[in-house]
Design a protein around this motif. Structure first.
Motif, PDB file in Angstrom:
ATOM      1  N   GLY A   1       0.827  -1.192   0.000  1.00 13.25           N
ATOM      2  CA  GLY A   1       0.000   0.000   0.000  1.00 13.25           C
ATOM      3  C   GLY A   1       0.860   1.239   0.000  1.00 13.25           C
ATOM      4  O   GLY A   1       1.571   1.532   0.952  1.00 13.25           O
ATOM      5  N   ARG A   2       0.827   1.992  -1.085  1.00 18.70           N
ATOM      6  CA  ARG A   2       1.696   3.149  -1.236  1.00 18.70           C
ATOM      7  C   ARG A   2       1.207   4.309  -0.381  1.00 18.70           C
ATOM      8  O   ARG A   2       0.010   4.590  -0.304  1.00 18.70           O
TER       9      ARG A   2
ATOM     10  N   TYR B   1      -1.607  11.435  10.386  1.00 16.72           N
ATOM     11  CA  TYR B   1      -2.378  11.213   9.169  1.00 16.72           C
ATOM     12  C   TYR B   1      -1.455  10.746   8.058  1.00 16.72           C
ATOM     13  O   TYR B   1      -0.289  11.136   8.006  1.00 16.72           O
ATOM     14  N   PHE B   2      -1.961   9.906   7.175  1.00 17.21           N
ATOM     15  CA  PHE B   2      -1.226   9.672   5.930  1.00 17.21           C
ATOM     16  C   PHE B   2      -2.201   9.592   4.766  1.00 17.21           C
ATOM     17  O   PHE B   2      -3.362   9.229   4.924  1.00 17.21           O
ATOM     18  N   GLY B   3      -1.702   9.992   3.588  1.00 20.78           N
ATOM     19  CA  GLY B   3      -2.511   9.992   2.375  1.00 20.78           C
ATOM     20  C   GLY B   3      -1.978   8.971   1.397  1.00 20.78           C
ATOM     21  O   GLY B   3      -0.763   8.796   1.253  1.00 20.78           O
ATOM     22  N   THR B   4      -2.887   8.306   0.718  1.00 20.93           N
ATOM     23  CA  THR B   4      -2.527   7.240  -0.218  1.00 20.93           C
ATOM     24  C   THR B   4      -3.081   7.561  -1.606  1.00 20.93           C
ATOM     25  O   THR B   4      -4.031   8.333  -1.739  1.00 20.93           O
ATOM     26  N   PRO B   5      -2.508   6.967  -2.655  1.00 20.20           N
ATOM     27  CA  PRO B   5      -2.945   7.294  -4.013  1.00 20.20           C
ATOM     28  C   PRO B   5      -4.345   6.803  -4.349  1.00 20.20           C
ATOM     29  O   PRO B   5      -5.032   7.408  -5.162  1.00 20.20           O
TER      30      PRO B   5
ATOM     31  N   GLY C   1      -7.894   9.460  -3.687  1.00 21.69           N
ATOM     32  CA  GLY C   1      -6.464   9.685  -3.689  1.00 21.69           C
ATOM     33  C   GLY C   1      -6.144  10.932  -2.882  1.00 21.69           C
ATOM     34  O   GLY C   1      -6.872  11.925  -2.963  1.00 21.69           O
ATOM     35  N   VAL C   2      -5.068  10.890  -2.089  1.00 21.61           N
ATOM     36  CA  VAL C   2      -4.647  12.050  -1.291  1.00 21.61           C
ATOM     37  C   VAL C   2      -3.128  12.160  -1.371  1.00 21.61           C
ATOM     38  O   VAL C   2      -2.413  11.222  -1.041  1.00 21.61           O
ATOM     39  N   SER C   3      -2.631  13.328  -1.811  1.00 15.41           N
ATOM     40  CA  SER C   3      -1.192  13.542  -1.951  1.00 15.41           C
ATOM     41  C   SER C   3      -0.663  14.691  -1.114  1.00 15.41           C
ATOM     42  O   SER C   3       0.543  14.933  -1.087  1.00 15.41           O
ATOM     43  N   GLY C   4      -1.538  15.425  -0.436  1.00 19.88           N
ATOM     44  CA  GLY C   4      -1.102  16.520   0.421  1.00 19.88           C
ATOM     45  C   GLY C   4      -2.062  16.694   1.580  1.00 19.88           C
ATOM     46  O   GLY C   4      -3.272  16.497   1.426  1.00 19.88           O
TER      47      GLY C   4
ATOM     48  N   ALA D   1       1.615   8.874  -9.775  1.00 21.37           N
ATOM     49  CA  ALA D   1       1.299   7.967 -10.890  1.00 21.37           C
ATOM     50  C   ALA D   1      -0.092   8.208 -11.465  1.00 21.37           C
ATOM     51  O   ALA D   1      -0.624   7.357 -12.177  1.00 21.37           O
ATOM     52  N   THR D   2      -0.669   9.357 -11.154  1.00 19.35           N
ATOM     53  CA  THR D   2      -1.993   9.768 -11.646  1.00 19.35           C
ATOM     54  C   THR D   2      -3.029   8.648 -11.544  1.00 19.35           C
ATOM     55  O   THR D   2      -3.765   8.366 -12.485  1.00 19.35           O
TER      56      THR D   2
END
Length: 332
Positions: free
Chosen positions: A3-4, A19-23, A48-51, A71-72
């Motif tokens: 899980g990225r 907190y962490f965000g994943t694609p 998807g969450v990148s910030g 990786a969009t």
């Protein structure tokens, strides 16, 4: 992949709330220092969450930049905001309805909680009213770059697009491209600052072919730059287009960390680096391969990788996995 993890953020008022965000698995929250996790984005139109940015004056106010910057998978629908600790989310004035925009760093001003910046592939955006309205303050593709404020002087803002370094001296209203001794061409850039020396700015650059290009440092707030080193291939690959991470220590201005395949550390401002772990060797310093995030929160160095979230309180000598039972595996 296990899980990225694209982004890690810690509540500025409570180091046990992470907190962490994943694609493709949303944003997850732990209130017990990473022992257990709860998903917060299961009802969002895309997860998807990148910030992630948290209002230091009210921990219940959380901003996320949506989508997957690396990786969009998926694209961004803009910045969303929660005022109840992540239970419910609303859109903000920065919303994307197309199918090709990505977004990454989102940063909140440290003394004016109405001001935030967001790095997107459609430009660098700024709000002065807590997300109601946003203005594009610099064109360019910033989605995989970085936004940082000068420690102690938040009117000075630094940002890198995929190939240019910018500085603002008016709290991010306008930006100037600074080219002094930085690479003439890059495929991706990251930057970081350190409160241990507010004049230091570090830039990590990859070539257009996504190979290691060098670590660059300014000792005068981004005005002029010196290339520190590129002798050792600390990327160990040409995949910086997909995974790349960079962090400076907040207490040692000479210590920087680079992540691509593995985590490397420099104790001399980027002149030379030492490999801290190996993705194929499981030991106390292990982090899963493909590093997407490195960053200090307090004295702890957090790592987000293709295998979840790891934390070190020994400046990278030992990492502890904190992913636990978070269900963030990706389906392709």
């Amino acid at each position: 992949a296990r899980g990225r993890v694209n982004i890690v953020h810690v509540d500025p008022n409570n180091p046990n709330t992470i907190y962490f965000g994943t694609p493709a698995g949303g944003i997850w929250k732990s209130t017990n220092n990473g022992t257990t996790w709860v998903p917060l984005a299961d009802e969002l139109p895309q997860i998807g969450v990148s910030g992630i940015a948290i209002d230091y004056s009210n921990s219940n106010t959380i901003y996320i930049s949506t989508g997957d910057k690396d990786a969009t998978d998926p694209y961004s629908i803009g910045v969303m905001k929660s005022t109840d600790g992540g239970t419910t989310w609303n859109t903000t004035g920065l919303s994307f309805s197309n199918t090709f925009t990505t977004a990454g760093d989102i940063v909140i001003h440290p003394t004016d909680n109405q001001i935030l910046w967001c790095a997107t592939s459609a430009g660098l955006y700024r709000t002065t009213n807590a997300g109601t309205n946003w203005t594009m303050v610099q064109s360019g593709d910033f989605s995989q770059g970085s936004i940082r404020l000068k420690p102690g002087t938040p009117s000075t803002v630094y940002a890198v697009s995929n190939n240019k370094f910018y500085r603002s001296s008016d709290s991010g209203a306008t930006f100037t491209n600074i080219v002094s001794l930085l690479p003439a061409s890059s495929g991706r850039m990251l930057l970081d600052v350190t409160p241990a020396n507010p004049e230091y700015v570090y830039v990590l650059s990859a070539t257009i072919g996504s190979a290691f290009q060098g670590i660059y440092r300014s000792t005068n707030g981004g005005t002029t730059w010196v290339k520190r080193s590129n002798a050792t291939d600390i990327f160990e690959s040409t995949q910086a287009w997909y995974d790349l991470a960079f962090a400076a220590s907040p207490t040692n201005a000479e210590q920087v960390f680079t992540g691509c395949l593995n985590v490397w550390r420099s104790n001399n401002g980027g002149t030379s680096s030492t490999k801290l772990n190996n993705w194929s060797t499981y030991n106390s310093s292990f982090t899963h391969a493909d590093i997407h995030y490195l960053g200090y929160h307090g004295t702890k160095l957090y790592c987000g990788s293709d295998g979840g979230i790891y934390v070190s309180d020994t400046n990278g000598a030992v990492f502890t996995e904190k992913t636990g039972a978070a269900q963030i595996g990706q389906f392709y």
